[in-house]
Every structure is written in structure tokens, then in C-alpha cells.
Design a protein around this motif. Structure first.
Motif, PDB file in Angstrom:
ATOM      1  N   SER A  35      11.331   5.223 -22.711  1.00  0.00           N
ATOM      2  CA  SER A  35      10.443   5.987 -23.588  1.00  0.00           C
ATOM      3  C   SER A  35      10.912   5.901 -25.037  1.00  0.00           C
ATOM      4  CB  SER A  35      10.400   7.452 -23.151  1.00  0.00           C
ATOM      5  OG  SER A  35      11.637   8.097 -23.445  1.00  0.00           O
ATOM      6  N   SER A  36      10.041   6.336 -25.947  1.00  0.00           N
ATOM      7  CA  SER A  36      10.382   6.322 -27.375  1.00  0.00           C
ATOM      8  C   SER A  36      11.623   7.156 -27.651  1.00  0.00           C
ATOM      9  CB  SER A  36       9.204   6.850 -28.205  1.00  0.00           C
ATOM     10  OG  SER A  36       8.067   6.034 -28.053  1.00  0.00           O
ATOM     11  N   LEU A  37      11.703   8.352 -27.039  1.00  0.00           N
ATOM     12  CA  LEU A  37      12.850   9.235 -27.266  1.00  0.00           C
ATOM     13  C   LEU A  37      14.115   8.637 -26.662  1.00  0.00           C
ATOM     14  CD1 LEU A  37      13.904  11.863 -28.402  1.00  0.00           C
ATOM     15  CD2 LEU A  37      13.242  13.001 -26.265  1.00  0.00           C
ATOM     16  N   GLU A  38      14.004   8.017 -25.491  1.00  0.00           N
ATOM     17  CA  GLU A  38      15.171   7.401 -24.858  1.00  0.00           C
ATOM     18  C   GLU A  38      15.700   6.233 -25.690  1.00  0.00           C
ATOM     19  OE1 GLU A  38      14.289   8.261 -20.104  1.00  0.00           O
ATOM     20  OE2 GLU A  38      13.456   6.471 -21.075  1.00  0.00           O
ATOM     21  N   LEU A  39      14.792   5.407 -26.197  1.00  0.00           N
ATOM     22  CA  LEU A  39      15.226   4.266 -27.010  1.00  0.00           C
ATOM     23  C   LEU A  39      15.843   4.745 -28.318  1.00  0.00           C
ATOM     24  CD1 LEU A  39      15.446   1.241 -27.180  1.00  0.00           C
ATOM     25  CD2 LEU A  39      13.148   1.148 -28.161  1.00  0.00           C
ATOM     26  N   THR A  40      15.295   5.823 -28.877  1.00  0.00           N
ATOM     27  CA  THR A  40      15.882   6.408 -30.085  1.00  0.00           C
ATOM     28  C   THR A  40      17.309   6.860 -29.819  1.00  0.00           C
ATOM     29  OG1 THR A  40      13.702   7.180 -30.817  1.00  0.00           O
ATOM     30  CG2 THR A  40      15.634   8.205 -31.839  1.00  0.00           C
ATOM     31  N   SER A  41      17.528   7.540 -28.684  1.00  0.00           N
ATOM     32  CA  SER A  41      18.866   8.020 -28.332  1.00  0.00           C
ATOM     33  C   SER A  41      19.830   6.859 -28.142  1.00  0.00           C
ATOM     34  CB  SER A  41      18.783   8.858 -27.050  1.00  0.00           C
ATOM     35  OG  SER A  41      20.055   9.328 -26.687  1.00  0.00           O
ATOM     36  N   LEU A  42      19.402   5.819 -27.430  1.00  0.00           N
ATOM     37  CA  LEU A  42      20.264   4.666 -27.201  1.00  0.00           C
ATOM     38  C   LEU A  42      20.577   3.941 -28.513  1.00  0.00           C
ATOM     39  CD1 LEU A  42      18.541   3.229 -24.002  1.00  0.00           C
ATOM     40  CD2 LEU A  42      20.800   4.298 -24.106  1.00  0.00           C
ATOM     41  N   ARG A  43      19.572   3.780 -29.371  1.00  0.00           N
ATOM     42  CA  ARG A  43      19.755   3.045 -30.626  1.00  0.00           C
ATOM     43  C   ARG A  43      20.711   3.784 -31.558  1.00  0.00           C
ATOM     44  NH1 ARG A  43      15.094   1.539 -35.180  1.00  0.00           N
ATOM     45  NH2 ARG A  43      16.247  -0.174 -36.132  1.00  0.00           N
ATOM     46  N   ILE A  44      20.482   5.071 -31.742  1.00  0.00           N
ATOM     47  CA  ILE A  44      21.297   5.836 -32.685  1.00  0.00           C
ATOM     48  C   ILE A  44      22.721   6.017 -32.154  1.00  0.00           C
ATOM     49  CG2 ILE A  44      21.598   8.099 -33.755  1.00  0.00           C
ATOM     50  CD1 ILE A  44      18.584   8.286 -34.017  1.00  0.00           C
ATOM     51  N   THR A  45      22.846   6.371 -30.870  1.00  0.00           N
ATOM     52  CA  THR A  45      24.169   6.576 -30.298  1.00  0.00           C
ATOM     53  C   THR A  45      24.969   5.280 -30.298  1.00  0.00           C
ATOM     54  OG1 THR A  45      23.255   8.304 -28.858  1.00  0.00           O
ATOM     55  CG2 THR A  45      25.446   7.462 -28.321  1.00  0.00           C
ATOM     56  N   GLY A  46      24.322   4.174 -29.915  1.00  0.00           N
ATOM     57  CA  GLY A  46      25.002   2.886 -29.907  1.00  0.00           C
ATOM     58  C   GLY A  46      25.434   2.461 -31.291  1.00  0.00           C
ATOM     59  N   SER A  47      24.566   2.683 -32.268  1.00  0.00           N
ATOM     60  CA  SER A  47      24.900   2.322 -33.649  1.00  0.00           C
ATOM     61  C   SER A  47      26.063   3.154 -34.161  1.00  0.00           C
ATOM     62  CB  SER A  47      23.679   2.525 -34.551  1.00  0.00           C
ATOM     63  OG  SER A  47      22.617   1.670 -34.171  1.00  0.00           O
ATOM     64  N   CYS A  48      26.056   4.447 -33.839  1.00  0.00           N
ATOM     65  CA  CYS A  48      27.137   5.331 -34.275  1.00  0.00           C
ATOM     66  C   CYS A  48      28.466   4.895 -33.670  1.00  0.00           C
ATOM     67  CB  CYS A  48      26.820   6.771 -33.877  1.00  0.00           C
ATOM     68  SG  CYS A  48      28.042   7.976 -34.422  1.00  0.00           S
ATOM     69  N   ALA A  49      28.448   4.511 -32.387  1.00  0.00           N
ATOM     70  CA  ALA A  49      29.676   4.078 -31.713  1.00  0.00           C
ATOM     71  C   ALA A  49      30.240   2.814 -32.355  1.00  0.00           C
ATOM     72  CB  ALA A  49      29.393   3.846 -30.234  1.00  0.00           C
ATOM     73  N   VAL A  50      29.364   1.860 -32.669  1.00  0.00           N
ATOM     74  CA  VAL A  50      29.822   0.619 -33.297  1.00  0.00           C
ATOM     75  C   VAL A  50      30.356   0.901 -34.699  1.00  0.00           C
ATOM     76  CG1 VAL A  50      29.142  -1.672 -34.104  1.00  0.00           C
ATOM     77  CG2 VAL A  50      28.250  -0.802 -31.932  1.00  0.00           C
ATOM     78  N   LEU A  51      29.673   1.768 -35.457  1.00  0.00           N
ATOM     79  CA  LEU A  51      30.133   2.125 -36.800  1.00  0.00           C
ATOM     80  C   LEU A  51      31.516   2.774 -36.748  1.00  0.00           C
ATOM     81  CD1 LEU A  51      26.848   3.537 -38.368  1.00  0.00           C
ATOM     82  CD2 LEU A  51      28.185   1.613 -39.259  1.00  0.00           C
ATOM     83  N   LEU A  52      31.740   3.623 -35.742  1.00  0.00           N
ATOM     84  CA  LEU A  52      33.040   4.276 -35.595  1.00  0.00           C
ATOM     85  C   LEU A  52      34.135   3.239 -35.357  1.00  0.00           C
ATOM     86  CD1 LEU A  52      34.854   6.754 -35.301  1.00  0.00           C
ATOM     87  CD2 LEU A  52      34.147   6.885 -32.883  1.00  0.00           C
ATOM     88  N   VAL A  53      33.870   2.284 -34.483  1.00  0.00           N
ATOM     89  CA  VAL A  53      34.854   1.238 -34.196  1.00  0.00           C
ATOM     90  C   VAL A  53      35.155   0.426 -35.446  1.00  0.00           C
ATOM     91  CG1 VAL A  53      35.275  -0.887 -32.907  1.00  0.00           C
ATOM     92  CG2 VAL A  53      34.270   1.097 -31.751  1.00  0.00           C
ATOM     93  N   VAL A  54      34.093   0.040 -36.179  1.00  0.00           N
ATOM     94  CA  VAL A  54      34.270  -0.753 -37.399  1.00  0.00           C
ATOM     95  C   VAL A  54      35.086   0.020 -38.427  1.00  0.00           C
ATOM     96  CG1 VAL A  54      33.068  -1.770 -39.374  1.00  0.00           C
ATOM     97  CG2 VAL A  54      32.191  -2.125 -37.059  1.00  0.00           C
ATOM     98  N   ALA A  55      34.771   1.319 -38.585  1.00  0.00           N
ATOM     99  CA  ALA A  55      35.502   2.136 -39.554  1.00  0.00           C
ATOM    100  C   ALA A  55      36.961   2.293 -39.152  1.00  0.00           C
ATOM    101  CB  ALA A  55      34.839   3.504 -39.690  1.00  0.00           C
ATOM    102  N   LEU A  56      37.224   2.497 -37.878  1.00  0.00           N
ATOM    103  CA  LEU A  56      38.604   2.647 -37.413  1.00  0.00           C
ATOM    104  C   LEU A  56      39.414   1.369 -37.634  1.00  0.00           C
ATOM    105  CD1 LEU A  56      38.116   4.613 -34.068  1.00  0.00           C
ATOM    106  CD2 LEU A  56      39.261   5.441 -36.137  1.00  0.00           C
ATOM    107  N   LEU A  57      38.761   0.240 -37.477  1.00  0.00           N
ATOM    108  CA  LEU A  57      39.465  -1.034 -37.610  1.00  0.00           C
ATOM    109  C   LEU A  57      39.627  -1.485 -39.063  1.00  0.00           C
ATOM    110  CD1 LEU A  57      37.884  -3.074 -34.673  1.00  0.00           C
ATOM    111  CD2 LEU A  57      40.168  -2.063 -34.768  1.00  0.00           C
TER     112      LEU A  57
END
Length: 314
Positions: A35-57
Motif C-alpha cells: 500500500s501507499s502507507l506501507e511503501l512510505t514507511s519502508l522508503r523513509i525507514t530504509g533511507s534513514c537507516a542508510v543515512l545513519l550508517v553513512v554518517a557513522l562511517l
């Protein structure tokens, strides 16, 4: 064209092409049981996780906690400019043709220009009003309203609200970057958005057949890939890379130029909808698309130029 300007233009064009591609890929995800809401959750959460890894590194300084006025800005940016924008965007492209959804969403520059004129009291020229007029005429032509086109009310409303959220993204992001780096602004706003969207739709409760192979639809219906690949593309190729490329472009060309070149997206998305998803694109609609984009460029150019803040480039 100077070398630096050429690099900047190339980065923005590449980012716009990735955003265009993402409009088609997102539709595949939406038509595959997410669904639209599910894809929004996956997109934002996934992006945040990758950004956190990049910032930590690589950029640990960007993990500094916002303070004072910065907190209000990143919270508002996360809720409206990230979470609401992406949810409304998915609703719009699921219920409307890709071209129409993006044409409506990209009315955001008009809202930014009007804010600059009447709220910030910036000097804008008559080009603003000419741009608005051209966009209205172009939008009517692109949607061929005189033929009694079948409009989806929810889709139209979602796209218009997405335009307001997109304008908020520009305005709040510009304000936040007065004291925060671009990477820091992006990380904290995505974190706020991730928390908000997971309250409504926890990403771990998304029940989708991620390991199943799904059709790419339209003219690519004979091709099948695992659904998790489609979602990963939305996160990496459709969010992080294009945002990062357009962010990097600010090192070479001013924000107003970046925004103007990025307006290639609605026309490109309409062409993609025709080439991939077999959406109708007549001569009048093509002329309308071009007119809308020309109006956007004209209206956006009426906003006073200002030098890029060094903080925004870090």
C-alpha cells in the motif's frame, strides 16, 4: 559552460533522471501488494537507516543533536516535507497517471514564489504572474479538461497536498540549513519522519511477498524481479542517490539553478508513463507538459537570487 557549472548541471540532470525512473518503479511496488502507507514507511525507514550508517562511517559530526530553533525546523521538515510528501506522492501516482500526478505536485515552486512575495516580502517580477498563467493553461492542455477527462478526486487532492508539502520541504530545508549541514538536516528530518510514519505503519508489520518475483508491468511486463529488489531501488536509486546528487550539485551551481533544472522531472515522468506504462500522451498533452514546465521555470526565476550559504554545502 565552465567545468564547474557543467559538473553541477550533470549532477542535477542525473538526479532528475533517477527521480523519473523511481516514479515508474514505485508504481510496480504499489501494484504488487504494497500500500501507499506501507511503501512510505519502508522508503523513509530504509533511507534513514542508510543515512545513519553513512554518517557513522564518514560524517559523525552531522549526528550532532539539533538545538533551539533547529529542533522545530527538523520536526516540521520531517513531518510535512518528508513523511506527508512521500505518502501523498505515492497515493497520487497510484490513482492518477504518472505525468498528471507529477505535474500537480510540481506546482510547489509557485507556492514557494508566492511565499517569497507575500510572506518574506522578497522582490519578485511580473514573470511570476506570467509563469502562473502559463502553468494554468499548460495544465489544462496536459489533462485535456475539455474532453471530460475522468479525474480521481482523491488522487487530485493528494497531488495538490503533495505540492504544499513539497513547498514546505524547500522552505523549511532552506531555513534549517542556515545553521545545520545538508547531511545533518536530511538525517534528522528523515529520522523524525521515520518515527512518525512507523506509528501509523510499522515497517516490520508490512506483509508483502518480498521474495516473490513480480512483473515490471506495461511494456516491461515480460520481465520479473524479486519484490525486495523493487523496494531497494525505491530506497537507494529513488531516494538517497538523487537527493545526494542534487545536494552535491550545490557545490557547483546555486540552488535556484538546481531547482530549475530539476523541473525536467514532470515532463520526463510523462514520457516514462507513455514508454513504460502505456499511458496516453497526445500532441496536445505534450505541448501542455512543456508549457507547464516553462511556466514553472519562469515563476521560479522571479524569486530573487541569493548566494548559497556555505553551511548548506557541507
Amino acid at each position: 559552460m565552465s567545468t564547474h557549472r557543467g559538473v553541477g548541471v550533470g549532477l542535477v540532470v542525473t538526479g532528475a533522471l533517477l527521480f523519473i525512473l523511481n516514479s515508474g518503479v514505485s508504481r510496480v511496488a504499489l501494484r504488487s501488494g504494497i500500500s501507499s502507507l506501507e511503501l512510505t514507511s519502508l522508503r523513509i525507514t530504509g533511507s534513514c537507516a542508510v543515512l545513519l550508517v553513512v554518517a557513522l562511517l564518514f560524517r559523525r559530526s552531522d549526528l550532532r543533536l539539533p538545538r533551539g530553533r533547529e529542533i522545530a525546523l527538523v520536526v516540521a521538515l520531517g513531518l510535512f516535507g518528508v513523511a506527508a510528501l512521500q505518502f501523498l506522492y505515492f497515493v497520487a501516482i497510484d490513482r492518477l497517471t504518472i505525468g498528471l500526478a507529477l505535474l500537480l505536485e510540481f506546482q510547489a515552486p509557485f507556492l514557494v514564489a508566492l511565499w517569497a512575495k507575500f510572506v518574506q516580502r522578497n522582490l519578485v517580477t511580473a514573470r511570476l504572474w506570467w509563469g502562473l498563467g502559463m502553468a494554468i493553461i499548460g495544465l489544462a492542455a496536459a489533462t485535456e479538461v475539455w474532453k471530460g477527462a475522468d479525474f480521481d478526486t482523491i488522487g487530485i487532492l493528494a497531488a495538490l497536498l503533495a505540492a504544499a508539502a513539497f513547498a514546505a520541504y524547500f522552505l523549511l530545508g532552506e531555513a534549517a540549513q542556515q545553521t545545520m549541514s545538508s547531511v545533518g538536516t536530511m538525517f534528522w528530518s528523515f529520522l523524525v519522519a521515520a518515527v512518525a510514519v512507523n506509528v501509523a505503519q510499522p515497517f516490520w508489520l508490512v506483509d508483502a511477498p518480498f521474495t516473490e518475483r513480480v512483473s515490471l508491468l506495461g511494456n516491461l511486463s515480460h520481465l520479473h524481479v524479486p519484490l525486495w529488489c523493487v523496494v531497494a531501488s525505491v530506497i537507494v536509486l529513488g531516494t538517497l542517490l538523487p537527493f545526494g546528487l542534487e545536494l552535491a550539485a550545490l557545490r557547483y551551481i546555486p540552488p535556484t539553478t538546481v531547482t530549475a533544472i530539476a523541473m525536467l522531472e514532470p515532463v520526463g515522468a510523462a514520457a516514462l508513463g507513455w514508454a513504460w506504462h502505456q499511458e496516453a500522451l497526445g500532441v496536445v498533452a505534450i505541448i501542455g507538459c512543456v508549457t507547464v514546465v516553462a511556466g514553472i521555470l519562469l515563476a521560479e526565476s522571479s524569486r530573487a537570487e541569493h548566494p548559497a550559504d556555505p553551511v548548506a554545502l557541507t
